[in-house]
Write an enzyme that holds these catalytic residues in place. Structure first.
Site, short mmCIF file in Angstrom:
data_model
loop_
_atom_site.label_atom_id
_atom_site.label_comp_id
_atom_site.label_asym_id
_atom_site.label_seq_id
_atom_site.Cartn_x
_atom_site.Cartn_y
_atom_site.Cartn_z
N ASN A 92 86.39 15.26 70.85
CA ASN A 92 86.72 15.73 72.20
C ASN A 92 85.85 15.05 73.24
O ASN A 92 84.66 14.84 73.04
CB ASN A 92 86.54 17.25 72.29
N ASP A 94 85.64 16.45 76.28
CA ASP A 94 85.14 17.50 77.17
C ASP A 94 83.68 17.78 76.84
O ASP A 94 83.13 17.24 75.87
CB ASP A 94 86.02 18.77 77.06
N HIS A 116 84.51 9.76 70.51
CA HIS A 116 85.54 9.18 71.39
C HIS A 116 85.09 9.13 72.85
O HIS A 116 85.92 8.97 73.74
CB HIS A 116 86.86 9.96 71.26
N CYS A 124 79.76 0.63 82.66
CA CYS A 124 79.90 -0.62 83.41
C CYS A 124 80.66 -1.63 82.55
O CYS A 124 80.28 -1.87 81.40
CB CYS A 124 78.51 -1.14 83.78
N THR A 183 91.71 19.78 64.38
CA THR A 183 92.18 18.39 64.54
C THR A 183 93.38 18.14 63.64
O THR A 183 93.40 18.59 62.50
CB THR A 183 91.05 17.36 64.30
N SER A 184 94.36 17.40 64.17
CA SER A 184 95.59 17.16 63.42
C SER A 184 95.39 16.12 62.32
O SER A 184 96.25 15.95 61.47
CB SER A 184 96.69 16.69 64.37
N ALA A 226 91.10 29.23 66.47
CA ALA A 226 89.69 28.87 66.23
C ALA A 226 88.71 29.94 66.71
O ALA A 226 87.67 30.14 66.08
CB ALA A 226 89.38 27.54 66.92
N1 APR Z 1 92.76 26.95 67.01
C1 APR Z 1 92.72 26.04 66.00
N2 APR Z 1 93.46 24.92 65.96
C2 APR Z 1 94.31 24.70 66.98
C3 APR Z 1 94.43 25.60 68.06
C4 APR Z 1 93.61 26.77 68.05
N3 APR Z 1 93.64 27.66 69.03
N4 APR Z 1 95.36 25.10 68.92
C5 APR Z 1 95.82 23.96 68.38
N5 APR Z 1 95.19 23.70 67.20
C6 APR Z 1 95.36 22.56 66.31
C7 APR Z 1 96.77 22.00 66.25
O1 APR Z 1 97.55 22.70 65.28
C8 APR Z 1 96.52 20.55 65.87
O2 APR Z 1 96.51 20.39 64.44
O3 APR Z 1 94.55 21.52 66.78
C9 APR Z 1 95.11 20.27 66.40
C10 APR Z 1 95.07 19.35 67.62
O4 APR Z 1 95.56 18.09 67.26
P1 APR Z 1 95.68 16.89 68.30
O5 APR Z 1 96.34 17.35 69.55
O6 APR Z 1 96.29 15.75 67.56
O7 APR Z 1 94.15 16.56 68.69
P2 APR Z 1 93.04 15.77 67.90
O8 APR Z 1 93.22 15.92 66.42
O9 APR Z 1 91.73 16.15 68.47
O10 APR Z 1 93.35 14.27 68.30
C11 APR Z 1 92.48 13.27 67.81
O11 APR Z 1 93.53 11.53 68.99
O12 APR Z 1 94.69 11.29 70.90
C12 APR Z 1 93.52 10.95 70.28
O13 APR Z 1 91.41 10.42 71.12
C13 APR Z 1 92.34 11.46 71.04
O14 APR Z 1 90.41 12.61 70.23
C14 APR Z 1 91.81 12.57 70.16
C15 APR Z 1 92.31 12.16 68.78
#
Ligand code: APR
Length: 238
Positions: A92, A94, A116, A124, A183-184, A226
């Site tokens: 993340n 953030d 990331h 810069c 994370t997905s 979460a």
């Molecule tokens: N609690 C737990 N899990 C959750 C919740 C919640 N409240 N809401 C959503 N999720 C899960 C979703 O089911 C999904 O599997 O969080 C996951 C978010 O997945 P993505 O949107 O793909 O985000 P992420 O895995 O962080 O992406 C990885 O990809 O796009 C790039 O650089 C970007 O850091 C990012 C990276």
């Protein structure tokens, strides 16, 4: 203490209940409402810097409206009392983990890695110097670090190499517990960390809203929001 060396990987799902949108929620395949190649690649920044800066300016400004949730705070409380090593690797950009750990000071074995990048930093383009940044960035923002440079978001775009990979690999090789939270598992190299942890002999747990496509790579899975699952799971560790 059941585990000495712990690695926690977090993704957008841990910040979802704070109001920060996840990336792949749209059925239309868009990434935060955009095509990735329009806003999150080095080529996009060359082609249309105003568009890219505006995209990250909006996300940076949004941070003022969100706060760490019960999941960030549970990890911070855990980090404060865990006597071993705890490496928190977040995808993340953030600052919600940072704020949680500023509120509850971590123990000496703690490190937080933003693999990331971070919305609240700028880089810069000429010198690679990184500085704290809270304001909007303009399309051609002059860099205070180099006469030929301009400032870009300190974000790892698609096609760029994630940060601090050596430290992350070292932590994975030594870990006995690996947690993947919110994370997905769609983006490498983070999606491959579970295999490195398994190779090290670690207990591997996926904590997510629902099982991901990488579920079979983990020995255990805990599913639900979460803010509920993370505090409950961490409570089981002591
Ligand atoms: N609690 C737990 N899990 C959750 C919740 C919640 N409240 N809401 C959503 N999720 C899960 C979703 O089911 C999904 O599997 O969080 C996951 C978010 O997945 P993505 O949107 O793909 O985000 P992420 O895995 O962080 O992406 C990885 O990809 O796009 C790039 O650089 C970007 O850091 C990012 C990276």
């Amino acid at each position: 203490m059941r585990h000495r060396n712990i690695v926690i990987l977090t993704g957008a799902g841990i910040s979802a209940e704070s109001g920060v949108p996840t990336f792949r929620a749209d059925a239309d395949g868009l990434w935060l409402g955009h095509r990735v190649e329009d806003v999150a690649t080095p080529e996009a920044f060359v082609r249309d810097p105003a568009k890219v800066q505006a995209f990250y300016n909006a996300r940076r400004a949004q941070l003022a409206t969100v706060r760490p949730n019960a999941a960030h705070l549970a990890i911070a409380r855990f980090a404060a009392r865990h006597p071993g090593r705890l490496t928190l690797v977040t995808q993340n950009v953030d600052d919600l983990h940072d704020r949680a750990h500023a509120e509850i000071a971590p123990g000496p074995g703690f490190e937080l890695i933003h693999m990331h990048g971070e919305l609240l930093k700028a880089r810069c383009t000429a010198s690679d110097m990184v500085c704290n940044w809270r304001e909007d960035l303009e399309a051609d923002h002059p860099s205070p670090h180099h006469p030929q440079g301009r400032l870009r978001p300190h974000i790892v775009w698609f096609g760029e190499t994630p940060l601090e990979m050596d430290r992350i690999e070292a932590a994975l090789q030594a870990c006995d517990l690996f947690l993947s939270i919110g994370t997905s598992g769609a983006v490498y190299p983070a999606a491959g960390f579970v295999q490195a942890a398994r190779f090290a002999g670690a207990r591997t747990v996926e904590i997510n809203l629902e099982p991901t496509t990488g579920r079979r790579l983990f020995v255990e899975g805990v599913y639900g929001p979460a803010t509920e699952t993370v505090p409950a799971f961490l409570d089981t560790l002591y």
